[in-house]
Scaffold this active site. Structure first.
Site, mmCIF file in Angstrom:
data_model
loop_
_atom_site.group_PDB
_atom_site.id
_atom_site.type_symbol
_atom_site.label_atom_id
_atom_site.label_comp_id
_atom_site.label_asym_id
_atom_site.label_seq_id
_atom_site.Cartn_x
_atom_site.Cartn_y
_atom_site.Cartn_z
ATOM 1 N N ASP A 375 0.567 -1.103 0.010
ATOM 2 C CA ASP A 375 0.140 0.022 0.145
ATOM 3 C C ASP A 375 0.526 1.466 0.159
ATOM 4 O O ASP A 375 2.596 1.316 0.545
ATOM 5 C CB ASP A 375 -0.654 0.077 1.472
ATOM 6 C CG ASP A 375 -2.146 -0.955 1.122
ATOM 7 O OD1 ASP A 375 -2.318 -1.239 -0.508
ATOM 8 O OD2 ASP A 375 -2.228 -1.328 2.315
ATOM 9 N N ASP A 738 -4.692 -3.214 5.390
ATOM 10 C CA ASP A 738 -4.834 -2.580 6.616
ATOM 11 C C ASP A 738 -6.707 -2.947 7.000
ATOM 12 O O ASP A 738 -7.329 -2.559 8.477
ATOM 13 C CB ASP A 738 -4.146 -1.384 6.664
ATOM 14 C CG ASP A 738 -4.542 -0.118 5.774
ATOM 15 O OD1 ASP A 738 -5.566 -0.515 4.891
ATOM 16 O OD2 ASP A 738 -4.688 0.735 5.763
ATOM 17 N N ASP A 742 -9.133 -6.224 2.555
ATOM 18 C CA ASP A 742 -7.497 -6.122 2.852
ATOM 19 C C ASP A 742 -8.062 -8.130 3.010
ATOM 20 O O ASP A 742 -6.836 -8.421 2.564
ATOM 21 C CB ASP A 742 -6.486 -6.009 2.713
ATOM 22 C CG ASP A 742 -6.904 -4.393 2.296
ATOM 23 O OD1 ASP A 742 -7.314 -4.010 1.128
ATOM 24 O OD2 ASP A 742 -6.427 -3.446 3.069
#
Length: 1046
Positions: A375, A738, A742
């Site tokens: 990310d 997070d 996900d």
């Protein structure tokens, strides 16, 4: 209703036949409950099929249980326990325990000696099974925590009345009212706005860092993603601003959250590379052991009729016992325990690097990671929006002169300096007293007053934290960096304050000076907000917003050189627009403009008409700054042969700009074929998608707008594709995440890495949690994973070579026809005690300095290569021969021994049937087995020193580089001395004290193992060993299951 976002409000209401003023009737609720089911997430891997005949047909849910008899009870505990023993190496160990017990009973042994070995082996297996059960149980917590994101209650309109009902009783068609703080109970289509705006925090679903504004209009986007569905509020998200009504369009498994839950349930765990290789090694070891046992038995067929056995059958049984004893010696009983211990030691070291490991096997998997999908927000960046650039008009007397300032600091801490250039000389220098410059002073005023956020210091975490929107907090931090006017010691005097006071000292000063009277909230059409304040009998309005909205409403500008207000000319306007496009385009900053206006003294309220004829103060550019350590971490990944894929919700240009800053694209000449938006990727054919995944370096959402906010398209689907593709191509992928969205990808990936600031669901589905959300910590963990794998190979090498020595010892003794060199209890002592302690200490070997310079090992790389196994055999053969030599030396050459001719030693079994010059009881003396056992122990201690490095000499990596290993060797020798010289223990282990002459013989026989391994290491460093290995046998001795299956 899958396409509610594309339908008008009337169409959606008509579909469910609901009156927005009355809601559903009781009969409709009962019907819809029967058709659509309950509003609960599925607990089994349930296939939900939607069969739609036409717009008004019923949705029929078909749950295919696939033969499951257990219902929703989950995996029984006893099955979890049995699963831990479904491993070939473990089965071999169980067989070894059973055989050792049977042999002991056959020999008439009772008490401790009969049950010691099987008890210790079973104890080790029980400990490993306990670890496995705990790991499996923790994995199921992810689904339980996912259900915690479902709302408990909902305000529902039924039969014309509002009532509060359990969220599980909602059905499609229900009219629900939501307001600030409400957790959305189901997927719902907006039908009525009860406030100026409605904003929802849907970060757990999409990963968006900012709240999202919702609207009533239908969406016309094709292939709409969650971010496009601006008229849908999703189950589990939270309303942060406003109040509205909506109609339920999806419940339970048919919600966005339900899709994620189903994806998690469908995901199967993959075995780690080390687990696969240990399984293969167990298979290989079983074949070798079986072959050697049969060979030993066949070789001794001629001795079956020896008189000492009392017959052919008894002779066959005797040598069968020897063969089985050899098998017991060949099995590394402590290997599973040592592997687990080494991985556990690795987790402690990784915890110091802010990488908290939840799954022990994942520690080793990190070592062969070839792809990291990371990310951007919070991992590559600080996730703390900071003002980095300020633009103001310096003067207009000699044409427009623009003053541009840079602001240091990349966090919410009010620490940083302002550097400026006047535009005349173009030279940047530190601004000593920013608050003395009119534009910077008014920017600080506006940033503090026209703001709804809070900046505070958290003493527990030792960091500054925000409450509110990130952009507003960035303005508060800027106001603190500018400081206050009228003090020559500003801003250094602020450092004398406590951190709690410093957090908002300047902001509180300005808020006390300018009392808020009225507020015009931000709206989507105006793209700005305004605040009316009173100060010393005057009224002033501060405004902030999008640059195009603010500048178009300005008629004057504030000059930074003398504080004068002058009309805004076309030239100045053009120059400001040029700077804005430079900030927003080339530098990809998020820009806000600030302005003010003097208002009539008696005015108490604001209207939209007041937002004109403003005085322009300045333009600020902010960004989520990259972490300082990320660039070096990126370079380390490139050097280590690890590809990084940046996954972000930003638009393409912003993401590419960040990737250039952090060095993600330094190795690329151009971005073509490397950077994809979600829509670009989805349009590719399946084969090209697979090829794109092999080259991709950046994945962003579609670029509909320069300042569009959101996350990646179909986030969990894309991440699942990345994970699956890498697995299929024998790559090992580490995936970060997070949010709740996900969780399926984190579970599917080889290494799922959750952010410490992420949701509990993501953490539960992950293998590792980053306490500091830092990409550099991932790279450090990969380096640690590689070091752990190297250490694992070293102690496997140590244990197997030692066991080969034991096998050679028994095999050679059986072939030569001499007495048994070692008793079973002595073998147990060597296997579990003297082998175990140094093996565990090898796990403390220091990380090689070049560990991140080597390419990732291949997924199908064997733990034991042909050359390495050849080294095992050479060292093991010497260990075994040295042990036998110690035994023979005592009988033939020792001054304390009988000094028998070697032929007499070979014919020991016929001693009782013939006349000899020595008593036959000499063969029951404990000295020879004690010497051979001591040789075996000491030679293995020297061999442990060989395993400080696979190929480096002891002259390069000396013994004191691993003091734990030195200490374990000392402790092992002390324990061995203990059983030799303490009488009860010497009786138990059938040993006796040794003389100094015998100790010297032990050392002479043991030390050469170091010389032999140094020679082999020399060949390895000079590639000679590899060539020899190719001649000796194929490069990978162990079978490659992945390639064989292909």
């Amino acid at each position: 209703m899958e396409d509610a976002y594309a339908r008008s409000i009337t169409e959606v209401l008509d579909f469910f036949r609901v009156d927005p003023a009355k809601g559903l009737s009781d009969s409709q609720v009962a019907l819809h409950a029967k058709v659509y089911g309950k509003n609960v997430l599925p607990e089994e891997t349930t296939h939900v099929q939607v069969d739609r005949v036409n717009m008004e047909s019923e949705i029929k849910l078909k749950y295919d249980q696939e033969g499951r008899d257990e219902g929703n009870k989950g995996t029984p505990f006893w099955k979890l326990v049995l699963k831990q023993f479904d491993d070939l190496l473990v089965k071999i160990l169980i067989a070894a325990a059973a055989v050792s017990l049977v042999l002991a009973l056959i020999n008439g042994e009772t008490g401790l000696t009969a049950f010691l070995e099987p008890f210790v082996i079973l104890l080790i297996l029980a400990a490993n099974a306990a670890v496995g059960v705990i790991t499996e149980t923790n994995a199921e917590k992810a689904l339980e925590e996912l259900r915690a994101y479902q709302a408990d209650i909902a305000t529902v309109l039924r039969n014309g009345c509002f009532s509060i009902l359990p969220a599980t009783e909602l059905v499609p068609g229900d009219i629900v009212e939501v307001s600030v703080g409400c957790k959305v109970p189901a997927d719902m289509r907006m039908i009525e706005m009860l406030s100026n705006q409605l904003r929802v925090d849907q970060a757990i679903l999409t990963g968006e860092s900012c709240s999202v504004e919702k609207e009533l209009e239908s969406t016309i986007a094709t292939n709409a993603v969650y971010q496009d569905k601006t008229n849908i509020i999703f189950s589990g998200t939270v309303v942060v601003v406003g109040r509205a009504r909506a109609v339920v369009v999806g419940v339970g498994a048919n919600t966005a959250m339900g899709n994620i839950c189903d994806s998690m349930l469908r995901t199967d765990d993959e075995a780690t590379p080390l687990k696969k290789k240990l399984d293969e090694f167990g298979t290989f070891l079983a074949k070798v052991i079986a072959g050697i046992c049969i060979l030993v038995w066949i070789v001794n067929i001629g001795h079956f009729r020896d008189p000492s056995h009392g017959g052919f059958l008894r002779g066959a049984i005797h040598y069968f016992k020897i063969a089985v004893a050899l098998a017991v010696a060949a099995i590394p009983e402590g290997l599973p325990a040592v592997v687990t211990t080494c991985l556990a030691l690795g987790t402690k070291r990784m915890a110091r690097l802010n990488a908290i490991v939840r799954s022990l096997p994942s520690v080793e998997t990190l070592g062969c990671t070839t792809v990291i999908c990371s990310d951007k927000t919070g991992t590559l960046t600080t996730n703390m929006m900071s003002v980095s650039k300020i633009c103001a008009v310096h003067s207009v007397h000699h044409g427009p002169a623009i003053a541009e300032y840079s602001v240091s600091g990349t966090s919410y801490a009010p620490e940083g300096m302002i550097f400026g250039s006047t535009g005349l000389q173009g030279k940047k220098e530190k601004v000593e007293f920013p608050a003395q410059l009119p534009c910077l002073l008014h920017i600080a005023m506006c940033s503090a007053v026209c703001n709804e956020s809070i900046l505070q210091y958290n003493p527990d975490k030792g960091i500054y934290e925000k409450i509110g929107e990130s952009t507003e907090v960035a303005l508060r931090v800027l106001a603190e960096k500018v400081g206050l006017p009228g003090f020559d010691s500003m801003p250094s005097a602020l450092h004398m304050l406590t951190k709690h006071e410093r957090a908002s000292y300047c902001n509180q000063y300005w808020e006390s000076q300018f009392k808020k009277v009225s507020v015009l909230e931000f709206s989507r059409d105006r793209k700005m907000m305004s605040v009316l304040c009173s100060r010393k009998q005057t009224k002033i309005m501060f405004s902030k917003g999008a640059p195009e909205s603010i500048v178009s409403r300005c008629s004057n500008i504030l000059c930074n050189d003398d504080g004068s207000t002058v009309p805004l000319s076309v030239a100045v306007r053009d120059e400001l627009e040029s700077r804005f496009h430079s900030f927003a385009g080339k530098e990809t900053l998020r820009c806000l403009s600030l302005a003010f206006k003097q208002m009539p003294v008696g005015q108490q309220t604001l209207s939209f008409e007041d937002e004109k004829d403003l005085t322009f103060i300045g333009l600020v550019g902010m960004l989520d700054p990259p972490r300082e350590e990320v660039r070096n971490a990126m370079l380390a990944c490139m050097t280590a042969g690890i590809r990084v894929i940046v996954v972000t919700g930003d638009n393409k240009s912003t993401a590419e700009s960040l990737c250039n800053k952090i060095g993600a694209f330094d190795h690329l000449e151009d971005f073509s074929g490397r950077s994809f938006t979600a829509s670009e990727f989805e349009e590719l054919p399946a084969l090209q998608q697979t090829l794109a995944l092999q080259r991709m370096a950046l994945f962003t959402r579609h670029g509909l707008n320069l300042i569009i906010k959101g996350c990646w398209w179909r986030p969990y689907n894309i991440k699942m594709k990345c994970a699956s593709a890498n697995i299929n191509f024998l790559f090992k992928v580490a995936m970060t995440g997070d949010g709740v969205n996900d969780a399926p990808a984190l579970k599917k990936a080889d290494i799922g890495i959750a952010m410490g600031s992420g949701t509990a669901v993501a953490k539960s589905a992950s293998d590792m949690v980053l306490a500091d959300d830092n990409f550099a910590s991932i790279v450090a963990a990969v380096a640690e994973g590689r070091a752990i794998y190297n250490n694992t190979k070293q102690f496997i090498r140590y244990m197997i070579s030692s066991n080969i020595g034991e096998v050679v010892c028994i095999f050679v003794a059986a072939v030569l026809g001499i007495p048994d060199t070692l008793a079973p209890v002595q073998l147990l002592w060597v296997n579990l005690v003297t082998d175990g302690l140094p093996a565990i200490a090898i796990g403390f070997n220091k990380q090689d300095s070049d560990v991140m310079k080597a390419k990732p090992r291949k997924v199908n790389e064997a733990v034991v290569s042909g050359w390495l196994f050849f080294r095992y055999l050479v060292i093991g053969a010497y260990v075994g021969l040295a042990t036998v030599a110690g035994f023979v030396w005592w009988f033939v050459y020792s001054d304390r021994g009988p000094k028998l001719p070697y032929k007499e030693l070979m014919n020991f079994d016929s001693c009782s049937t013939r006349e000899t010059t020595y008593p036959c009881s000499i063969f029951d003396d404990r000295h020879p087995s004690t010497v051979s056992m001591t040789v075996l122990v000491v030679v293995e201690m020297f061999n442990a020193l060989n395993n400080l490095s696979e190929n480096q000499s002891l002259l390069v990596i000396p013994p004191w580089s691993n003091l734990w290993l030195v200490a374990s060797i000392v402790l092992t020798m002390l324990l061995h001395m203990l059983i030799l010289y303490v009488h009860p223990l010497s009786i138990l282990f059938s040993v006796t004290p040794l003389s100094w002459a015998e100790w010297k013989a032990v050392l002479y026989l043991s030390f050469p193992v170091i010389v032999i391994d140094e020679i082999l290491k020399f060949f390895s460093r000079n590639s000679t060993g590899l060539r020899l290995g190719l001649r000796f046998r194929r490069p990978d001795l162990l079978p490659k299951r992945e390639l064989r299956d292909k």
